[in-house]
Design a protein around this motif. Structure first.
Motif, mmCIF file in Angstrom:
data_model
loop_
_atom_site.group_PDB
_atom_site.id
_atom_site.type_symbol
_atom_site.label_atom_id
_atom_site.label_comp_id
_atom_site.label_asym_id
_atom_site.label_seq_id
_atom_site.Cartn_x
_atom_site.Cartn_y
_atom_site.Cartn_z
ATOM 1 N N THR A 192 -38.626 -15.716 27.502
ATOM 2 C CA THR A 192 -39.941 -16.056 27.232
ATOM 3 C C THR A 192 -40.738 -15.870 25.761
ATOM 4 O O THR A 192 -41.602 -16.416 25.403
ATOM 5 N N GLU A 193 -40.011 -15.313 24.715
ATOM 6 C CA GLU A 193 -40.128 -15.857 23.480
ATOM 7 C C GLU A 193 -40.250 -16.795 23.146
ATOM 8 O O GLU A 193 -40.532 -17.299 22.087
ATOM 9 N N ASP A 194 -39.179 -17.909 23.578
ATOM 10 C CA ASP A 194 -39.307 -19.444 23.548
ATOM 11 C C ASP A 194 -40.158 -19.859 24.043
ATOM 12 O O ASP A 194 -41.390 -20.971 23.109
ATOM 13 N N LEU A 195 -41.483 -19.183 25.055
ATOM 14 C CA LEU A 195 -42.186 -19.758 25.561
ATOM 15 C C LEU A 195 -43.984 -19.306 24.550
ATOM 16 O O LEU A 195 -44.569 -20.335 24.267
ATOM 17 N N VAL A 196 -43.594 -18.406 24.249
ATOM 18 C CA VAL A 196 -44.376 -17.961 22.757
ATOM 19 C C VAL A 196 -44.367 -19.395 21.744
ATOM 20 O O VAL A 196 -45.437 -19.991 21.294
ATOM 21 N N SER A 197 -43.386 -19.481 21.460
ATOM 22 C CA SER A 197 -42.515 -20.280 20.129
ATOM 23 C C SER A 197 -43.876 -21.735 20.428
ATOM 24 O O SER A 197 -43.841 -22.568 19.429
ATOM 25 N N LEU A 198 -43.411 -22.402 21.519
ATOM 26 C CA LEU A 198 -44.140 -23.089 22.062
ATOM 27 C C LEU A 198 -45.515 -22.919 21.654
ATOM 28 O O LEU A 198 -46.013 -24.175 21.886
ATOM 29 N N VAL A 199 -46.319 -21.934 22.754
ATOM 30 C CA VAL A 199 -47.647 -21.870 21.724
ATOM 31 C C VAL A 199 -47.936 -22.362 21.036
ATOM 32 O O VAL A 199 -48.804 -23.066 20.322
ATOM 33 N N LEU A 200 -47.311 -21.704 19.929
ATOM 34 C CA LEU A 200 -47.714 -21.243 18.591
ATOM 35 C C LEU A 200 -47.691 -22.979 17.780
ATOM 36 O O LEU A 200 -48.486 -23.332 17.560
ATOM 37 N N GLN A 201 -46.102 -23.609 18.228
ATOM 38 C CA GLN A 201 -46.183 -24.790 17.824
ATOM 39 C C GLN A 201 -47.596 -25.564 18.590
ATOM 40 O O GLN A 201 -47.944 -26.853 17.820
ATOM 41 N N LYS A 202 -47.927 -25.781 19.733
ATOM 42 C CA LYS A 202 -48.416 -27.173 19.770
ATOM 43 C C LYS A 202 -50.113 -26.169 19.415
ATOM 44 O O LYS A 202 -51.001 -27.179 18.898
ATOM 45 N N LYS A 204 -22.851 -14.236 13.211
ATOM 46 C CA LYS A 204 -23.079 -13.828 14.462
ATOM 47 C C LYS A 204 -23.848 -12.540 13.934
ATOM 48 O O LYS A 204 -24.087 -12.307 12.544
ATOM 49 N N CYS A 205 -25.666 -12.636 14.426
ATOM 50 C CA CYS A 205 -26.458 -12.112 14.529
ATOM 51 C C CYS A 205 -26.412 -11.007 15.493
ATOM 52 O O CYS A 205 -26.801 -11.461 16.191
ATOM 53 N N HIS A 206 -26.294 -9.610 15.133
ATOM 54 C CA HIS A 206 -27.340 -8.814 16.657
ATOM 55 C C HIS A 206 -28.183 -7.643 15.396
ATOM 56 O O HIS A 206 -27.559 -6.699 16.137
ATOM 57 N N GLN A 207 -28.664 -8.103 15.075
ATOM 58 C CA GLN A 207 -29.182 -7.104 13.917
ATOM 59 C C GLN A 207 -30.494 -6.185 14.935
ATOM 60 O O GLN A 207 -30.563 -5.179 14.902
ATOM 61 N N THR A 208 -30.582 -7.067 15.469
ATOM 62 C CA THR A 208 -32.089 -6.463 16.077
ATOM 63 C C THR A 208 -32.332 -6.936 17.588
ATOM 64 O O THR A 208 -31.397 -7.896 18.554
ATOM 65 N N ARG A 209 -33.453 -6.349 18.217
ATOM 66 C CA ARG A 209 -33.734 -6.061 19.459
ATOM 67 C C ARG A 209 -34.104 -7.087 20.109
ATOM 68 O O ARG A 209 -34.089 -7.589 21.814
ATOM 69 N N SER A 210 -34.396 -9.017 19.349
ATOM 70 C CA SER A 210 -35.000 -9.547 19.729
ATOM 71 C C SER A 210 -34.168 -10.504 19.449
ATOM 72 O O SER A 210 -33.962 -11.137 18.636
ATOM 73 N N VAL A 211 -33.739 -11.949 20.477
ATOM 74 C CA VAL A 211 -33.385 -12.724 20.569
ATOM 75 C C VAL A 211 -34.358 -14.190 19.111
ATOM 76 O O VAL A 211 -33.436 -14.563 17.817
ATOM 77 N N GLU A 212 -34.951 -13.773 19.038
ATOM 78 C CA GLU A 212 -35.960 -14.998 18.191
ATOM 79 C C GLU A 212 -35.668 -13.956 16.704
ATOM 80 O O GLU A 212 -35.275 -14.806 16.137
ATOM 81 N N LEU A 213 -35.609 -13.165 16.715
ATOM 82 C CA LEU A 213 -35.714 -12.844 15.395
ATOM 83 C C LEU A 213 -34.327 -12.696 14.887
ATOM 84 O O LEU A 213 -33.934 -12.817 13.835
ATOM 85 N N ASN A 214 -33.072 -12.377 15.665
ATOM 86 C CA ASN A 214 -31.379 -12.127 15.590
ATOM 87 C C ASN A 214 -31.260 -14.109 15.424
ATOM 88 O O ASN A 214 -31.017 -14.207 14.532
ATOM 89 N N ARG A 215 -31.896 -15.075 15.213
ATOM 90 C CA ARG A 215 -31.694 -16.236 15.245
ATOM 91 C C ARG A 215 -32.333 -16.907 14.375
ATOM 92 O O ARG A 215 -31.261 -17.524 13.319
ATOM 93 N N GLN A 216 -33.469 -16.195 13.952
ATOM 94 C CA GLN A 216 -34.306 -16.622 12.430
ATOM 95 C C GLN A 216 -33.019 -15.455 11.557
ATOM 96 O O GLN A 216 -32.532 -16.448 10.086
ATOM 97 N N ARG A 217 -32.347 -14.947 12.093
ATOM 98 C CA ARG A 217 -31.785 -13.743 10.793
ATOM 99 C C ARG A 217 -30.609 -14.817 10.860
ATOM 100 O O ARG A 217 -30.005 -14.580 9.441
#
Lengths: 179, 370
Positions: free
Chosen positions: B145-155, A109-122
């Motif tokens: 919207t973070e995923d929208l950025v991932s999508l653009v980066l990917q392409k 489980k990760c909630h270290q950051t305020r970004s979902v994307e960074l939490n997924r990476q972490r």
């Protein structure tokens, strides 16, 4: 020790949370009881963060590690997003990511950051370390690094104690000379 | 039962007398009731972070503030200089706060008690790797919207692969992509792309001056101002020639207002009272701005296409609309789901004339569709 925690893992192999007694302080994972919220298990198929970061660490203190790669198709992600419509229509700040490695049953489980994307990476970094430890045990670089770090810490303590004893001895000598 | 401490009571009185909330709609009055604040029964003289989190969690819950626990944690973490409570050490959580820190926690928590979104309370929020300044009423970036950025980066980063079908388009990686963002808000999408694509340039436009100013501020804070042009421009009324300072663009990306007008009234108080409703309201079918973007695309767009965040009902609606406007020569090449499994992102590209294949779920072979 290894047998003990492997036993725990095999007993609890089906969906549950694992707590690695020796490594937990390194990995920030917590035992978690499922709250009664609308959890959504999702097979990770889209836009995996591995596109953003490589799955084995390439920078930082663990860059010499050779960890087992994680296959995205073996992972399931869970997000707390609530019942709402999502997207623009919702403004929630909870962005905890729960990530499960299906073959081993390990969950982080990760909630270290305020970004979902960074939490997924972490979460993936942490999971990769745990999975490596799970399959390789004492041969895992994670295990070896932990053992090296502990040895260094003990050595440091031993030296500090020796120095303190020396100083006390010198002080006693000086006091007895002055009398 | 102990009473509220007098400094707190004075602050409350001051707030109750204040009719004009920071950034809020002036007509909405302060609804704070001091009797809903909990007495500090278990407070030590110098409360620790953990004690304050528990206290304000209780206060927020008693006042029916959504995400009471998270709000309390984010505010106290912020005051202690951290992003989240989980990144604080156990010792930090058990150290007493200074009186200045306590006052800051109180001041921020009072704003949250007025249903101000946490992101506006703190004046900042994170989007992927970036920390951005937030200011009402500029739209707060959503995690999807973070995923929208991932999508653009990917392409943008993917190297080419041979086409499989007629009309299929898998362009090679573009060395210096020019990206147009329509409706940049705080600059989240534009600045994330600039950050991850060091060779790219971005034209970011918004019809609200406050958004233009905030994007500018964030670009400067992140030292990305050299590769971005930020224009005050309304996609619904402006002329597309203004969008061509660097010639035709490789990609258009947008998180346009897409909420159906009839759904606007059901949004949370945090959104309705503090955010720019024009950044959300997409008209009766939620497609007012989407249609404008797609209508101007053929005039300014090269090959990479348009990336849109939309309502889950839109993929089919957009498909039908594009089919009824064949003069645009556009079609959906891929639909992608967000992390909650809802269809959320569209990739729309030019198709060759005469290609009549159904492209609803079509994608380049190396792109994995849910």
């Amino acid at each position: 020790m290894l047998k003990h925690f492997l036993f725990q893992v095999f007993v609890k192999k089906k969906f549950c949370f694992h707590f690695f007694m020796n490594a937990s302080s390194l990995f920030h994972s917590t035992i978690n009881t499922l709250a009664l919220r609308p959890w959504l298990w999702r097979q990770q198929k889209f836009l995996s963060p591995q596109l953003a970061i490589p799955l084995f660490p390439v920078a930082g203190k663990k860059n010499s590690c050779d960890l087992l790669a994680l296959n995205e198709t073996d992972l399931e992600e869970q997000f707390v997003r609530g019942d709402g419509p999502g997207g623009q229509a919702t403004n929630k700040t909870s962005n905890c990511v729960v990530l499960k490695h299906i073959p081993s049953g390990i969950v982080v489980k990760c909630h270290q950051t305020r970004s979902v994307e960074l939490n997924r990476q972490r979460a993936r970094e942490i999971l990769q370390q745990k999975v490596d430890l799970f399959y390789k045990g004492e041969n895992s670089d994670i295990f070896k690094e932990k053992r090296t770090a502990e040895k260094k810490k003990q050595e440091k303590k031993r030296r500090a104690k020796e120095n303190l004893e020396k100083k006390m001895h010198i002080k006693e000598m000086q006091e007895s000379d002055s009398k | 039962m102990r009473l509220l401490t007098s400094p707190l009571r004075r602050m409350l009185s001051g707030l109750l007398n204040c009719c004009e909330r920071e950034g809020g709609r002036p007509s909405k009055c302060c609804s704070l009731n001091p009797h809903h604040l909990l007495p500090r029964q278990n407070f030590s003289a110098k409360p620790t972070a953990a004690e304050l989190v528990r206290y304000w969690h209780g206060v927020f819950e008693a006042n029916r503030i959504p995400e009471a626990q998270e709000s309390s944690e984010y505010i106290i973490s912020y005051v202690l200089g951290a992003k989240t409570i989980h990144s604080l050490s156990a010792s930090s959580l058990s150290n007493p706060l200074t009186s200045e820190q306590q006052q800051q926690v109180q001041w921020l928590s009072m704003k949250r008690l007025q249903r101000m979104p946490v992101q506006y309370v703190l004046g900042e929020w994170d989007f992927r790797e970036l920390t951005l300044k937030m200011r009402p009423p500029v739209f707060i970036p959503r995690p999807e919207t973070e995923d929208l950025v991932s999508l653009v980066l990917q392409k943008s980063q993917r190297s080419g692969s041979p086409a499989v079908n007629a009309g299929h388009r898998c362009p090679t990686a573009i060395p210096h992509p020019v990206i147009l963002e329509i409706g940049c808000g705080s600059g989240a999408i534009a600045l994330s792309l600039l950050n991850k694509l060091p060779q790219s340039r971005v034209i970011a436009v918004d019809k609200e001056e406050a958004a233009v100013n905030l994007t500018c501020e964030n670009a400067q804070r992140l030292q990305l101002q050299d590769r971005i042009r930020i224009l005050h421009y309304d996609a619904c009324s402006g002329s597309w020639e203004q969008l061509l300072p660097w010639g035709p663009v490789d990609t258009i990306v947008s998180n346009p207002p897409y909420v159906f007008h009839e759904d606007m009234a059901h949004l949370a108080e945090e959104i309705l009272s503090y955010e720019d409703l024009d950044a959300l309201d997409g008209g009766n079918d939620g497609m007012r701005v989407i249609k404008k973007i797609l209508a101007l695309a053929p005039f300014i767009l090269k090959d990479l296409g348009v990336f849109l965040e939309v309502d889950p009902r839109h993929p089919e609606m957009v498909e039908n609309w594009l089919q009824s406007h064949p003069e645009l020569s556009l079609s959906i090449s891929a639909t992608h789901k967000d992390f909650c499994g809802k269809p959320r992102f569209l990739h729309i590209q030019k198709h060759k004339a005469g290609d009549s294949s159904n492209k609803k779920d079509f994608a380049c072979p190396s792109v994995h569709l849910p």
